[in-house]
Design a protein around this motif. Structure first.
Motif, short mmCIF file in Angstrom:
data_model
loop_
_atom_site.label_atom_id
_atom_site.label_comp_id
_atom_site.label_asym_id
_atom_site.label_seq_id
_atom_site.Cartn_x
_atom_site.Cartn_y
_atom_site.Cartn_z
N LEU A 165 9.35 12.77 -62.12
CA LEU A 165 9.75 11.36 -62.18
C LEU A 165 10.84 11.02 -61.18
N VAL A 173 21.30 12.23 -61.00
CA VAL A 173 20.26 12.12 -62.03
C VAL A 173 19.15 13.13 -61.75
N ALA A 219 20.21 16.56 -62.71
CA ALA A 219 20.23 16.72 -64.17
C ALA A 219 18.81 16.84 -64.71
N TYR A 220 17.89 16.07 -64.11
CA TYR A 220 16.49 16.10 -64.55
C TYR A 220 15.89 17.48 -64.26
N LEU A 238 13.53 11.62 -68.88
CA LEU A 238 14.44 11.22 -67.81
C LEU A 238 15.45 10.19 -68.32
N LEU A 279 18.57 11.15 -70.37
CA LEU A 279 19.61 11.98 -69.77
C LEU A 279 20.91 11.18 -69.69
N GLU A 300 23.16 11.33 -67.56
CA GLU A 300 23.41 10.91 -66.17
C GLU A 300 22.65 9.61 -65.87
N TYR A 301 21.40 9.58 -66.36
CA TYR A 301 20.59 8.37 -66.14
C TYR A 301 21.19 7.20 -66.90
#
Lengths: 290, 324
Positions: free
Chosen positions: A215, A240, A243-244, B40, B43, B45-46
């Protein structure tokens, strides 16, 4: 619509041509054919055959490796299990729809089983319902199974919930089957681990994971779950994405660990081109393990 | 004022917003389906990035709205309503100062007061004429207040006898005699532009009315001229030393001349009283003018335009932050 099984066969033919004819058949045979003591006949060795099945005397006489064939003790039942929820209508890592990869994998496995005279059944479904098709032989039956999977997994289907299908199998199936599960990157949970251990106690299980799309890649995504768009520039931000990737590693490790503990051999594929190679590797691993 | 623009613009903005935010059928047509999106989006962070993004989005939205609203307001041409006394700022004042030695301190005070008053003038015109035996027009009626203030300051310094400024008074003694009040006043009265403008005219005449010489016009005649030209004369008289109510005494003559023209007469006991008297003159003038207060609409686009500029800047920053 082209016959789905036709596609499977042509893919297998290409593979067979590229590698060695009958290799997959050999693998399948060595893994799942029960060995009876009733000798049937000899046939030429194909790579993948169990070395201990070689008839050394006949080989020496004949000049090329020969394999002893036995009359099968029993007809095996291969139960194809897959998810036909809307998650399977999403993209795989290779850019295809996961459903297409699943159909290809199920087709290859089903066709191998068919070639070996085994019967093939199907359990598939989503969070709302589970469909079970009793095992039968024949290409037409296999084609019907593949079409059912192909038609069921759409973006309008209910949410995915493979646990339901596995529970259905645990509840309703008697006897020892070969379970071939095709799923996406399922997350490991304690109930699922318990369920898999329970199933493994009764059946032989092969697990093929279809890799989910990345993604954080540069693309515009929407969620099949609620059709909401994903903010791509947020997903692609370095923090991000990192982290993903970390979360994905943890998830993969968790799933591998769960399957390994349950005694299930797992393989993974990203696109339908990889299916046969992935399946071959999976069978090979399973043979070594078992 | 075009207030009708505001509902029109607001309606247009509303329609545009509706069209933009309407849930489109083909919203996801060019997007690709993805499963497990929550892996995703859940998260931290997201979530943090999403919060930042939403914050900037809110800032951009507010800035955009403010920009639209303020430009719309500015386009509607807002006006401020002021009640003004039109005549207040519609005056012509000529300072007519007797430059004879006895008057120096009073003159200095008068010019000083007007130098300060000139700072608040809006539309008034002021002129300065000094006279002794001859009248000198230092500057004609002008609304260049800066120049007027400079000249008035120079005049004050000259009247105060500051070294090096005596040249200011040059030319006022070239005639015969001294303190020819009638001639001086007449010069002042004639320094107004000819014709009847819609402006009030007044002369502030500071003199002790001690004539020595033979003026061409008497004070009486000059006052008549002033009346004829609708010029009010306000006389300031330092040292009113009249002896009895004799009409030929200098103070009484001056009072008669001032009142003839419709002005007023003020006796100065000491130069420090000048500011008060000038104020009194101004007040008298104001009541005498008595123009009906009038509402005046002035365009005041400053606030909406400043707001538009500010929100435009904020919008620029926010869109820079929001760029994908």
């Amino acid at each position: 619509m082209t016959r789905l099984l036709y596609r499977v066969k042509s893919r297998m033919a290409i593979f067979a041509h590229r590698k060695a004819r009958g290799m997959l058949d050999g693998e399948y045979g060595s893994v799942f054919r029960g060995r009876s003591l009733d000798f049937d006949d000899l046939r030429a060795y194909v790579p993948g055959d169990e070395v201990r099945d070689l008839d050394w005397k006949a080989t020496a006489r004949h000049g090329s490796p020969l394999i002893k064939r036995y009359v099968a003790v029993r007809r095996q039942t291969v139960l194809l299990i897959t998810d036909t929820g809307r998650n399977m209508a999403a993209e795989a890592a290779g850019g295809e729809t996961k459903k297409d990869i699943a159909v290809m994998a199920l087709g290859v496995m089903g066709y191998l089983a068919h070639r070996h005279g085994d019967i093939v059944g199907l359990v598939c479904g989503d969070a709302d319902r589970t469909t079970s098709v009793p095992a039968k032989s024949g290409e037409a039956h296999l084609e019907r199974l593949l079409r059912h999977v192909h038609a069921s997994a759409t973006p309008d289907s209910a949410a995915s919930r493979l646990e339901d299908q596995l529970e259905h199998v645990a509840r309703t199936i008697k006897g020892r089957f070969l379970l071939f599960v095709v799923a996406d990157e399922i997350a490991a949970t304690p109930p699922l681990a318990r369920l898999l251990r329970r199933l493994r106690a009764q059946h032989e299980i092969l697990w093929l994971t279809v890799r989910d799309a990345q993604l954080t890649a540069e693309a515009r995504w929407y969620s099949v779950h609620d059709a909401s768009p994903l903010l791509g520039h947020l997903a692609g931000a370095p923090g991000v994405a990192a982290a993903y990737a970390r979360a994905e590693l943890v998830r993969d490790a968790g799933r591998k660990d769960m399957l390994r503990r349950a005694g299930i051999t797992e393989g993974s594929v990203s696109e339908s081109q990889d299916v046969i190679a992935g399946l071959f590797a999976l069978l090979e691993r399973h043979r070594r393990a078992g | 004022m075009s207030w009708w623009l505001v509902p029109l613009g607001a309606a247009t903005a509303g329609v545009a917003a509706w069209a933009a935010l309407r849930p489109g059928r083909r919203n996801n047509a060019r997007r690709r389906p993805a499963a497990h999106v929550e892996r995703l989006t859940q998260l931290p962070e997201y979530q943090a990035a999403l919060r930042r993004y939403r914050r900037w989005l809110a800032v951009a939205t507010i800035a955009c709205g403010t920009l639209l609203a303020s430009t719309l307001l500015a386009a509607a041409r807002p006006v401020g309503i002021d009640t003004i006394n039109p005549e207040q700022h519609n005056r012509d004042i000529v300072l007519c100062l007797d430059a004879s030695g006895s008057m120096s301190s009073a003159d200095a005070e008068v010019v000083d007061v007007f130098a300060r008053l000139a700072a608040d003038f809006k539309g008034e015109r002021i002129g300065l004429t000094i006279f002794d035996s001859t009248a000198i027009q230092v500057f004609p009626l002008t609304d260049d207040y800066e120049y007027a203030r400079d000249q008035l300051t120079l005049a004050r310094d000259a009247f105060n006898g500051k070294p090096g400024t005596s040249g200011f008074l040059d030319g006022t003694w070239s005639g015969r005699g001294s303190s020819l009040i009638g001639d001086g006043l007449a010069s002042c009265v004639t320094s107004f532009p000819p014709g009847r403008e819609q402006r009030s005219r007044s002369v502030v005449l500071a003199t002790d009315n001690f004539v020595s010489g033979d003026p061409i016009m008497t004070l009486q005649e000059a006052a008549g001229l002033a009346k004829e030209r609708a010029v009010r004369v306000y006389a300031l008289h330092p040292g009113d030393l009249d002896y009895g109510p004799d009409a030929h005494q200098p103070g009484a003559q001056l009072r008669a001349a001032a009142e003839l023209s419709g002005g007023a007469y003020h006796a100065l006991d000491n130069p420090e009283a000048v500011p008060g008297i000038v104020q009194a003159v101004q007040a008298t003038e104001a009541t005498a003018l008595g123009g009906a207060p009038r509402a005046v609409a002035t365009e005041v686009p400053d606030l909406p335009l400043a707001l538009a500029l500010l929100s435009g800047l904020v919008l620029a920053i926010a869109s820079w932050r929001l760029r994908p």
